[in-house]
Motif scaffolding. Structure first.
Motif, short mmCIF file in Angstrom:
data_model
loop_
_atom_site.label_atom_id
_atom_site.label_comp_id
_atom_site.label_asym_id
_atom_site.label_seq_id
_atom_site.Cartn_x
_atom_site.Cartn_y
_atom_site.Cartn_z
N LEU A 24 -16.79 -33.34 4.42
CA LEU A 24 -16.99 -34.06 5.67
C LEU A 24 -15.91 -35.14 5.85
O LEU A 24 -15.56 -35.50 6.98
N ILE A 83 -23.93 -41.78 7.77
CA ILE A 83 -22.78 -40.90 7.89
C ILE A 83 -21.52 -41.70 8.19
O ILE A 83 -20.40 -41.28 7.93
N PRO A 97 -25.51 -38.11 13.03
CA PRO A 97 -26.09 -36.86 12.52
C PRO A 97 -26.69 -36.08 13.69
O PRO A 97 -27.30 -36.67 14.57
N LEU A 152 -19.73 -41.22 14.06
CA LEU A 152 -20.38 -39.94 13.80
C LEU A 152 -21.88 -40.15 13.83
O LEU A 152 -22.39 -41.12 13.26
N GLU A 195 -23.76 -27.46 8.78
CA GLU A 195 -24.72 -28.22 7.98
C GLU A 195 -23.95 -28.94 6.88
O GLU A 195 -23.32 -28.28 6.07
N PRO A 196 -23.91 -30.25 6.80
CA PRO A 196 -24.45 -31.18 7.79
C PRO A 196 -23.68 -31.10 9.11
O PRO A 196 -22.54 -30.67 9.15
N SER A 197 -24.35 -31.57 10.16
CA SER A 197 -23.76 -31.56 11.49
C SER A 197 -23.63 -32.99 12.00
O SER A 197 -24.43 -33.84 11.64
N ILE A 218 -27.17 -37.80 3.43
CA ILE A 218 -26.04 -38.44 4.13
C ILE A 218 -26.53 -39.18 5.38
O ILE A 218 -26.11 -40.29 5.66
N ARG A 219 -27.43 -38.54 6.12
CA ARG A 219 -27.79 -39.18 7.38
C ARG A 219 -28.62 -40.43 7.13
O ARG A 219 -28.53 -41.40 7.89
N GLU A 260 -27.31 -33.02 4.09
CA GLU A 260 -27.43 -33.68 5.39
C GLU A 260 -28.50 -34.77 5.36
O GLU A 260 -28.30 -35.85 5.91
N LYS A 312 -13.67 -35.85 9.17
CA LYS A 312 -13.56 -37.15 9.83
C LYS A 312 -12.09 -37.53 10.04
O LYS A 312 -11.70 -37.98 11.11
#
Lengths: 788, 378
Positions: free
Chosen positions: B237, A464, B263, B261, B270-272, A459-460, A456, B241
């Motif tokens: 993910l 994303i 975060p 999207l 997770e990830p969210s 990616i963030r 996460e 999507k």
């Protein structure tokens, strides 16, 4: 979490525009909830000098000023006592909107003298509380400058929603760190001053090491607690906090600036040393919010020899809070265990900025630095002398490391990111990454709990939005039905009900206790209902539908035909149910049909049977029995059963007493159909139907009129008739019921049409007569006589 | 009497037949001519007494005469009958503008309609419809979803608790996993129940009622959510999507659906990511679809929460998180209905006002189908 742009820029060196910063915040998961520039509203106010001040010819308390706001002298009538020649203040020209007065200025004559605007007070501009006179700026303030620019009000306030995992972003510094990682600038490390201490540190110790693993403190003596510096007050005001005093403002400021809550005790109010311990049964404390809290055993508190002075990590006590007269203080910088804080906060229903941060886990490595920064600010703005630091306990510094496979960004996150780029992102967020990809989160990221969290993070920061959509592989073969038989049943009866002219309502699953009572009462009661009307889980769908009916009737509806498909909540579980309420006119008056007719029990029965048929129930085999229950009209209701025990539906008129409780008058019919009581389809759901060929010979119809006791049910008579010759009789139906002239009291006339179906050859007259005799004989067993 | 005289006498019937004013008169003429003792019948009888030569001469003439009389009677009869029928029908004229009986048309609630639409869309993607109890246990609603008792996210859920749970706690019989102690705050516990009951691969949606202790203009204490869950091997993910994009395109029946999207954080993923969908302004109304910011303004609207199922959640359900992974999402059904069909207030959804139901409800036969389109045009 609010902060201003300039505040952010203390922590982030950046050329990025406000728009870029706002966009960046949302992109990395710090959702911008709002942005507001308080200076924008005051853009038309300018710094101005009073050139001259003369007495108003008509009023003692007014003066006529000549004001220069950069465009030459203007005549302004002013009532402020401090208005005088040479004063530099803030001028609003005609057309300017004064927020504190909610007026837009215009040229006006005041007691006969023209006034071209207004010199403003702090309260009028909503920049402070002062209203004794107009704002007085330093003499060298540049005349003509827009006031927001001069006063630093052109500082957008950014409101960011922080998710519960990101304690580190509950400080401006942490937000800056995240932004720097995205490439929107460079993080400015906090300046940690060196504070020389004199003399021994304060007497503190820990007894409750689980609740308060670390308690650091420093004493400052001989200080003066006045108003905090203007820049600090301005920032706190901008984010909606009220400046109180230097000491209080410093702790509030650092809570927001660095996410580091602190507490300051007035040394003079303490007796002996401070200890972090469990609260004792019966202890109470008046907190800084003025409320007194009864503490329970196990809550972590800070106390002296006499009393509790702090609900540890949540809120300080009023008694030892600092005031204007405070001269000696103890500054506390502690680490409270998140779980303990959460439990205490929940138990006391007390929330605070400190609790929010401690329960999410503050940076345990920032105690010394946080304390040094706080003490430095106290010395800077309040004077005094600092003691040495006392350190009790050890904050939990150890961080677990995780073996991380950079491929996971793609195999879980769907975004291939080069390993070195991932390493750089993690490093910029403060993670340490070994060459063999053991990743250790920084001490301020206690939310990190496994490789998925690391995915996460990368990616963030990488974006994303770069994750490309990948079609979900199609399940091979022909699509299979995805609804269960129960779901299909619900869909069928719902649309069948709508097709029969009923309107589907969705009503609350909870009703009042009184509404539940006639239906057996609620098996589940809410401990914290929104209101008494929504307190118990409904044991029937009818209360909700009756309430909706009442509202509709109150709005003038002449006909209400409502249904609902939903669950009843009984002690043994949740039961899918269909409820119907029919109120008002079954039929409107009409040129053809004549007078309006109200709903009766047979309308309800018609709905019940039709919906059961739609549900696939064997309606020809159902028994009509009584005992619908207390909610129903005892003589005009019934149950439809499959066998004597399985109740598929209740129907009929509702009991007048029940209707009265719902403020309904007149007659109301209802149905309740129990969708989980219906038998499953026999034959395992195959498609094959029983063999059938239409009979070649025509059916014969014969009518029989019987005199029967009035108490005999039509159903009993018809069943007897049907049973008289099962091979020949394929149908029997009541087509007339009559009492009155010609029928003796206690009796009624019931006319039945019987359908006789010949099979291989037509009935002879003799055969028909034989069947007729059997029918009459069978009916006679029920006390029926053929009418002459 | 000569043959010719007989024939011409009989011919004189023809105008009388043509002018006969009633069926009765026509019948008496028929009897005169064609009856047992009618003149034509009499004439026919003379044929038997004639010589063959004479018969050969007179036969066709007499037969033709009979035929013409018969035809004339039939034609006149038909004309008289038609006139009589026309006159009767004219007398039966009714006012066709009088109202017929109003059709008995009920409605399906928008929430039910949208649930059916969702089931249809996701059936095509291979998702079954799962259900679970609305009265839940602490474990299913929170703990199994990685929301321990002291987690700040629990406070954000505004849970309705039941006295049963409190009583069980007081009596020491509380079992986090078995005591039904609260109203589910989301449809996510259905994820847990499904993973406990079924072996992967799993593809489900779970629509249903959910409850939070919240009541204002945009929140009601009861509302509807749909949960989505995919558990399989190699799910990323990217699949999430695509699935959300495909779902929203199918639901709003527009190809220009743009997703954003962001975060975010949910303890169970997770990830969210929170999912915004772009809207544009059409005739002063927010309409889902199109690129925000392009002509006419518009913006982003939050419609979904989603993420990759947290390994701890997978493990809590007895599955190996190193073997199985997947995604989950949750979405407000009432909100979907409002965005698609244009209601701007949530509260009337649960009021049962028949005026509202008649206006916003759906006809019984408007069953969403993939072949016919899942939506119902206004």
């Amino acid at each position: 979490m609010k902060f201003t742009l300039s505040w952010l820029k203390d922590h982030l060196t950046t050329d990025a525009s406000l728009e870029e910063i706002l966009d960046g915040l949302t992109r990395i998961g710090l959702e911008v909830e709002g942005v507001d520039n308080p200076g924008a509203a005051l853009a038309s106010f300018r710094v101005a000098r009073i050139l001259s001040a003369e007495r108003h010819p008509q009023a003692d308390k007014l003066q006529v000023l000549s004001v220069d706001a950069g465009d030459g002298p203007m005549q302004v009538v002013c009532g402020a006592p401090n208005a005088r020649a040479g004063l530099v203040g803030v001028f609003g020209a005609p057309g300017a909107y004064v927020p504190g007065l909610d007026v837009t200025l215009k040229v006006a004559a005041i007691r006969g003298v023209e006034s071209n605007g207004m010199m403003c007070s702090a309260r009028e501009l909503q920049v402070g509380e002062g209203h004794d006179g107009i704002i007085e700026l330093p003499g060298d303030a540049p005349v003509g400058t827009p006031f927001p620019d001069y006063a630093g009000l052109n500082d957008p306030v950014i409101d960011v929603s922080i998710t519960p995992n990101r304690q580190d972003c509950m400080g401006v510094h942490g937000i800056a760190r995240d932004l720097a990682a995205t490439g929107l600038g460079t993080l400015v490390p906090p300046t940690v001053p060196s504070v020389p201490g004199e003399g021994p540190g304060p007497d503190i110790r820990i007894e409750d090491a689980a609740g308060c693993p670390a308690f650091y403190a420093q004493e400052v003596r001989g200080l003066a607690n006045g108003e905090s510096p203007e820049w600090m007050r301005r920032r706190l005001t901008a984010i909606g906090q009220k400046p109180i005093s230097t000491l209080v403002d410093i702790t509030n400021y650092l809570t927001v600036d660095l996410g580091r809550p602190l507490h300051v005790y007035d040394r003079a109010k303490l007796s002996g040393g401070l200890v972090a311990r469990h609260a004792r049964a019966g202890e109470t404390v008046e907190a800084l919010n003025g409320k007194t809290y009864a503490l329970s055993e196990g809550m972590t508190v800070i106390a002296d020899d006499v009393a509790v002075h702090d609900i540890g990590g949540i809120m300080g006590g009023a008694h030892s809070g600092v005031s204007e007269g405070t001269t000696d203080v103890i500054i506390e910088c502690a680490y409270f265990a998140p779980d303990a804080i959460a439990r205490t906060g929940q138990a006391l229903a007390l929330t605070s900025d400190a609790r929010q941060r401690f329960e999410r886990g503050v940076d345990p490595a920032f105690l010394d630095d946080g304390l040094a920064i706080a003490t430095f600010l106290v010395l800077e703005y309040c004077g005094g002398t600092a003691s040495a630091v006392t350190r009790a306990g050890q904050p939990p510094l150890a961080m677990r490391s995780y073996a991380y496979d950079p491929d996971l960004a793609e195999t879980l996150g769907g975004l291939g990111i080069p390993a070195e780029r991932q390493r750089a992102i993690l490093a910029s967020l403060g993670f340490t990454v070994t060459t063999d990809w053991q990743v250790t989160p920084p001490t301020w990221r206690r939310d990190i709990d496994g490789p998925a969290d690391l995915v996460e993070e990368v990616i963030r920061i990488e974006g994303i939005d770069k994750v490309a959509p990948v079609p979900l592989p199609r399940v091979p073969g022909v699509a299979k039905p995805t609804a269960t038989p129960q779901q299909k049943l619900e869909r069928r009866v719902r649309r069948a009900a709508a097709a029969r002219g009923l309107d589907e309502a969705v009503t609350w699953s909870f009703v009042s206790e009184a509404e539940a009572a006639p239906f057996g009462g609620g098996a589940f009661t809410l401990a914290n209902p929104i209101s008494e009307d929504l307190k118990v889980m409904r044991p029937s769908l009818l209360p909700g539908l009756l309430s909706a009916t009442r509202r509709n009737v109150a709005r003038g509806a002449a006909q209400v035909r409502l249904f609902e498909v939903g669950r009843r909540y009984l002690a043994d579980g949740e039961h899918p149910t269909l409820g119907v309420v029919l109120a008002g006119n079954a039929r409107e008056r009409g040129w053809k049909a004549g007078k309006a007719a109200v709903f009766d029990a047979y309308d309800a029965k018609a709905e019940a049977v039709a919906l059961l048929a739609a549900a696939g129930a064997p309606v020809d085999n159902l028994q009509v029995m009584g005992e619908a229950g207390d909610a129903w009209h005892p003589g005009q209701s019934g149950t439809l059963r499959l066998g004597p025990k399985t109740i598929l539906a209740r129907f009929g008129m509702l009991h007048p007493a029940l209707l009265k409780a719902f403020d309904l008058d007149g007659s109301v019919a209802a149905v309740e159909l129990y969708l989980d009581a219906l038998p499953a389809k026999r034959g395992g759901g195959g498609f094959m139907r029983p063999a059938f060929a239409p009979p070649a010979l025509q059916a014969v119809r014969r009518d029989f009129a019987f005199l029967v006791p009035a108490s005999l049910s039509a159903d009993a008579l018809v069943r007897s008739v049907r049973g008289a010759d099962k091979a020949a009789i394929t149908g029997a139906r009541v087509f007339d019921v009559f009492t009155g002239t010609g029928v003796e009291p206690g009796m009624k006339s019931v006319a039945v049409e019987v359908v006789l179906q010949p099979t291989d050859k037509s009935f002879t007259d003799e055969a028909l007569k034989a069947i007729g005799d059997k029918i009459v004989a069978a009916a006679a067993k029920q006390g029926a006589m053929l009418r002459a | 009497m000569t043959d010719t005289d007989d024939l011409s006498h009989i011919r004189s019937y023809l105008p009388q037949i043509a002018e006969a004013s009633s069926l009765e008169l026509l019948e008496s003429l028929r009897i005169d001519a064609l009856g047992k003792n009618g003149s034509v019948t009499q004439l026919l009888k003379t044929l038997g007494k004639m010589s063959p030569e004479e018969r050969q001469l007179q036969g066709p003439r007499i037969h033709a005469l009979r035929e013409s009389v018969g035809d004339a009677i039939a034609a006149r009869k038909a004309a008289l009958e038609k006139a009589a029928l026309d006159a009767r029908l004219a007398a039966e004229t009714l006012d066709m503008t009088l109202p017929a009986d109003a059709p008995l048309a009920g409605t399906v609630h928008p929430v039910s309609q949208v649930m059916d639409e969702l089931a249809e869309i996701f059936a095509d993607l291979g998702f079954a419809v799962a259900q679970g109890p609305e009265i839940e246990t602490d474990w299913h609603n929170f703990s199994a979803l990685n929301i321990p008792e002291t987690h700040p996210a629990r406070a954000m859920h505004d849970t309705f608790y039941l006295t049963q749970g409190q009583e069980a706690k007081a009596a020491g019989t509380f079992d986090e996993r078995a005591t039904f102690s609260l109203l589910r705050t989301h449809t996510s516990p259905v994820q847990i129940r499904t993973m406990l009951e079924q072996k992967p691969p799993i593809r489900i949606i779970a629509p249903g009622r959910t409850y939070r202790s919240d009541s204002d203009a945009t929140h009601t204490p009861m509302f509807h959510q749909v949960e989505g869950l995919v558990i399989d091997k190699g799910i990323t993910l990217g699949h999430l999507k695509w699935t959300l994009e495909t779902f929203l395109k199918a639901f709003f029946e527009r190809d220009d659906i743009v997703l954003r999207l962001r975060p975010s954080y949910f303890p169970f993923t997770e990830p969210s990511a929170e999912v915004d969908v772009g809207y544009t302004i059409e005739k002063g109304k927010r309409v889902i679809g199109g690129h925000p910011g392009r002509e006419g303004g518009g913006g982003w609207m939050e419609v979904l929460g989603s993420g990759m199922v947290h390994p701890k959640v997978i493990a809590a359900c007895g599955l190996d998180p190193d073997e199985w992974q997947g995604f989950a999402f949750g979405c407000g059904i009432d909100r979907l209905a409002m965005l698609k069909y244009g209601m701007d207030d949530l509260r009337p959804f649960f009021d049962g006002d028949i005026r509202w139901l008649k206006h916003y409800g759906f006809a019984a036969l408007d069953v969403p189908t993939l072949s016919g389109g899942v939506g119902v045009a206004a």
